[in-house]
Design an enzyme around this catalytic site. Structure first.
Site, short mmCIF file in Angstrom:
data_model
loop_
_atom_site.label_atom_id
_atom_site.label_comp_id
_atom_site.label_asym_id
_atom_site.label_seq_id
_atom_site.Cartn_x
_atom_site.Cartn_y
_atom_site.Cartn_z
N CYS A 169 0.82 -1.22 0.00
CA CYS A 169 0.00 0.00 0.00
C CYS A 169 0.85 1.27 0.00
O CYS A 169 0.37 2.35 -0.37
CB CYS A 169 -0.94 0.02 1.19
SG CYS A 169 -2.09 -1.36 1.19
N HIS B 81 -3.50 7.45 2.15
CA HIS B 81 -3.87 6.13 1.63
C HIS B 81 -5.28 5.82 2.11
O HIS B 81 -5.61 6.02 3.27
CB HIS B 81 -2.87 5.10 2.16
CG HIS B 81 -3.29 3.68 1.92
ND1 HIS B 81 -3.73 3.25 0.70
CD2 HIS B 81 -3.33 2.61 2.76
CE1 HIS B 81 -4.04 1.96 0.79
NE2 HIS B 81 -3.81 1.56 2.03
N ASN C 101 -10.12 -0.08 -0.26
CA ASN C 101 -8.65 -0.03 -0.22
C ASN C 101 -8.09 -0.61 -1.52
O ASN C 101 -8.16 -1.82 -1.75
CB ASN C 101 -8.16 -0.83 0.99
CG ASN C 101 -6.66 -0.75 1.19
OD1 ASN C 101 -5.93 -0.36 0.29
ND2 ASN C 101 -6.20 -1.13 2.36
O1 UT7 Z 1 -3.87 -0.85 3.58
C1 UT7 Z 1 -3.15 -1.64 4.44
C2 UT7 Z 1 -3.36 -1.25 5.82
N1 UT7 Z 1 -4.54 -1.86 6.34
C3 UT7 Z 1 -5.31 -1.16 7.13
O2 UT7 Z 1 -5.10 0.00 7.31
C4 UT7 Z 1 -6.43 -1.87 7.84
C5 UT7 Z 1 -6.36 -1.52 9.28
N2 UT7 Z 1 -7.41 -2.11 10.07
C6 UT7 Z 1 -8.72 -1.77 9.97
O3 UT7 Z 1 -9.10 -1.02 9.12
C7 UT7 Z 1 -9.68 -2.35 10.99
O4 UT7 Z 1 -8.95 -2.98 12.01
C8 UT7 Z 1 -10.70 -3.34 10.39
C9 UT7 Z 1 -11.70 -2.60 9.56
C10 UT7 Z 1 -9.99 -4.39 9.56
C11 UT7 Z 1 -11.47 -4.05 11.50
O5 UT7 Z 1 -12.08 -3.11 12.37
P1 UT7 Z 1 -11.92 -3.25 13.96
O6 UT7 Z 1 -12.75 -2.19 14.55
O7 UT7 Z 1 -10.46 -3.25 14.26
O8 UT7 Z 1 -12.58 -4.64 14.25
P2 UT7 Z 1 -11.92 -5.98 14.85
O9 UT7 Z 1 -10.96 -6.58 13.88
O10 UT7 Z 1 -11.43 -5.72 16.25
O11 UT7 Z 1 -13.21 -6.92 14.92
C12 UT7 Z 1 -14.35 -6.59 15.73
C13 UT7 Z 1 -15.42 -7.64 15.50
C14 UT7 Z 1 -14.92 -9.06 15.59
O12 UT7 Z 1 -15.92 -9.83 16.22
P3 UT7 Z 1 -15.78 -10.25 17.78
O13 UT7 Z 1 -14.49 -11.03 17.86
O14 UT7 Z 1 -15.71 -8.95 18.53
O15 UT7 Z 1 -17.00 -11.04 18.03
C15 UT7 Z 1 -14.81 -9.50 14.15
O16 UT7 Z 1 -14.96 -10.90 13.98
O17 UT7 Z 1 -15.96 -7.49 14.18
C16 UT7 Z 1 -15.99 -8.77 13.53
N3 UT7 Z 1 -15.85 -8.59 12.10
C17 UT7 Z 1 -16.89 -8.42 11.26
N4 UT7 Z 1 -18.20 -8.38 11.49
C18 UT7 Z 1 -19.01 -8.19 10.43
C19 UT7 Z 1 -14.70 -8.54 11.38
N5 UT7 Z 1 -14.99 -8.34 10.07
C20 UT7 Z 1 -16.32 -8.28 9.98
C21 UT7 Z 1 -17.22 -8.09 8.92
N6 UT7 Z 1 -18.54 -8.04 9.19
N7 UT7 Z 1 -16.79 -7.92 7.64
#
Ligand code: UT7
Length: 326
Positions: free
Chosen positions: A116, A253, A283
């Site tokens: 990225c 980004h 992204n």
């Molecule tokens: O370009 C390269 C760099 N990459 C990035 O910048 C990405 C950086 N990270 C992010 O943007 C965020 O961390 C995410 C969008 C990927 C995830 O958001 P988050 O607020 O950090 O959520 P999390 O990973 O802590 O997950 C929270 C909950 C989990 O469920 P439990 O364990 O709390 O029950 C996940 O399983 O959300 C769940 N979850 C989803 N739920 C519905 C994860 N993906 C999904 C989904 N739909 N697509």
């Protein structure tokens, strides 16, 4: 002040494939909802390249548009750098394929792989040619088909990425050696290979001969993003000799609306100066900065002479920032 040569952005172009994939469509494939995706990321939709549309085709379209904007033709181009993590083939470089498809004369063509952060890295590499008068007309392209790296059963990643390409034309221009000069003014590039496990693809030519799938510990990447990016932005501003508060536009980004806002807040950048297109195309890795730039140039927000701040972070981990005056 002595006269110096700068790498000046003379044209910007972006291209998104035809097919739109909405959050609603994805919610029929994996256990997710439009609401979750919008709340956690800001993403509303992404684009997906057709099966017979390799990344070089996306790159060529973006490059054509950038060349038109610059008032140049493929015959003028002597350097092509493509930042991509999803090349057409293992080799040759996608840049060489783009050169052939555009019909550019024999020159320099190669790819840069910093995921990225690729576009910021590629700009810095191109600056080494253009600002030393070793290229008169360079194409720097960020192009990706990230949907081809998705594990469509993994809801934590497949909702986040999309396909697209963006390009700029760089040409040498004389400046006074001050921050009023047009052109690339400062950079900060970073990598920390110890954080590989946070974001990687689990396949590769010399590992398992597979393309592999993107794997990410999203919340861990998120944790590093705001702090790392802010440090690089501050360093790039110092390298350019400008204050972050003096930039006209912040073009991050486009990974996640919450990261974008978090970085802007930490740096004290007003939200009205932030260019955000993540809602529209998700992204797109190395393509996201030039796509956002093209969007805001075309809608008339970004104007010649303005000071732009770019930043990115991705797999590696890699990250970096660049300051330029359009
Ligand atoms: O370009 C390269 C760099 N990459 C990035 O910048 C990405 C950086 N990270 C992010 O943007 C965020 O961390 C995410 C969008 C990927 C995830 O958001 P988050 O607020 O950090 O959520 P999390 O990973 O802590 O997950 C929270 C909950 C989990 O469920 P439990 O364990 O709390 O029950 C996940 O399983 O959300 C769940 N979850 C989803 N739920 C519905 C994860 N993906 C999904 C989904 N739909 N697509």
């Amino acid at each position: 002040m002595s006269r110096v040569l700068r790498s000046v952005v003379t044209g910007v172009g972006g291209y998104l494939p035809e097919r739109v994939v909405t959050n609603a469509e994805l919610s029929t494939r994996v256990d997710t909802t439009d609401e979750w995706i919008r709340e956690r990321t800001g993403i509303r939709q992404r684009y997906q390249a057709a099966d017979d549309q390799p990344v070089s085709d996306l790159a060529v379209e973006a490059a054509r548009r950038a060349l038109v904007a610059a008032g140049r033709t493929p015959a003028d181009v002597d350097l092509i750098i493509v930042a991509t993590t999803t090349p057409d083939l293992t080799f040759p470089a996608t840049a060489a394929i783009v050169q052939r498809k555009l019909g550019c004369p024999i020159g320099i063509a190669f790819d840069v792989q910093a995921v990225c952060s690729g576009f910021v890295y590629a700009l810095s590499v191109a600056d080494g040619f253009v600002a030393r008068n070793r290229s008169k007309c360079a194409l720097v392209i960020g192009a990706e088909t990230m949907t081809r790296l998705m594990d469509w059963n993994d809801r934590t990643t497949c909702v986040l990425f999309g396909d697209g390409a963006g390009a700029v034309v760089l040409e040498p221009g004389e400046g006074e050696g001050t921050t009023a000069d047009r052109g690339l003014l400062g950079f900060a590039l970073r990598a920390d290979g110890t954080k590989q496990d946070l974001l990687y693809v689990d396949g590769g030519v010399s590992t398992n001969r597979q393309t592999g799938y993107l794997r990410m510990q999203g919340n861990q990447v998120f944790r590093h993003a705001v702090v790392n990016i802010s440090e690089a932005v501050t360093a790039a501003a110092a390298d350019a000799g400008i204050e972050v508060s003096s930039v006209d536009w912040f073009i991050p980004h486009q990974a996640n609306q919450r990261i974008l806002e978090g970085v802007a807040k930490r740096l004290g950048i007003d939200e009205t100066k932030v260019i955000s297109t993540v809602a529209e195309h998700a992204n797109t890795s190395a393509a996201s900065i030039p796509l956002a730039m093209a969007h805001a140039v075309n809608d008339g927000r970004i104007k010649p002479g303005q000071l732009l701040l770019l930043e990115a972070m991705g797999g590696g981990l890699t990250w970096g920032a660049c300051v330029l005056r359009l």
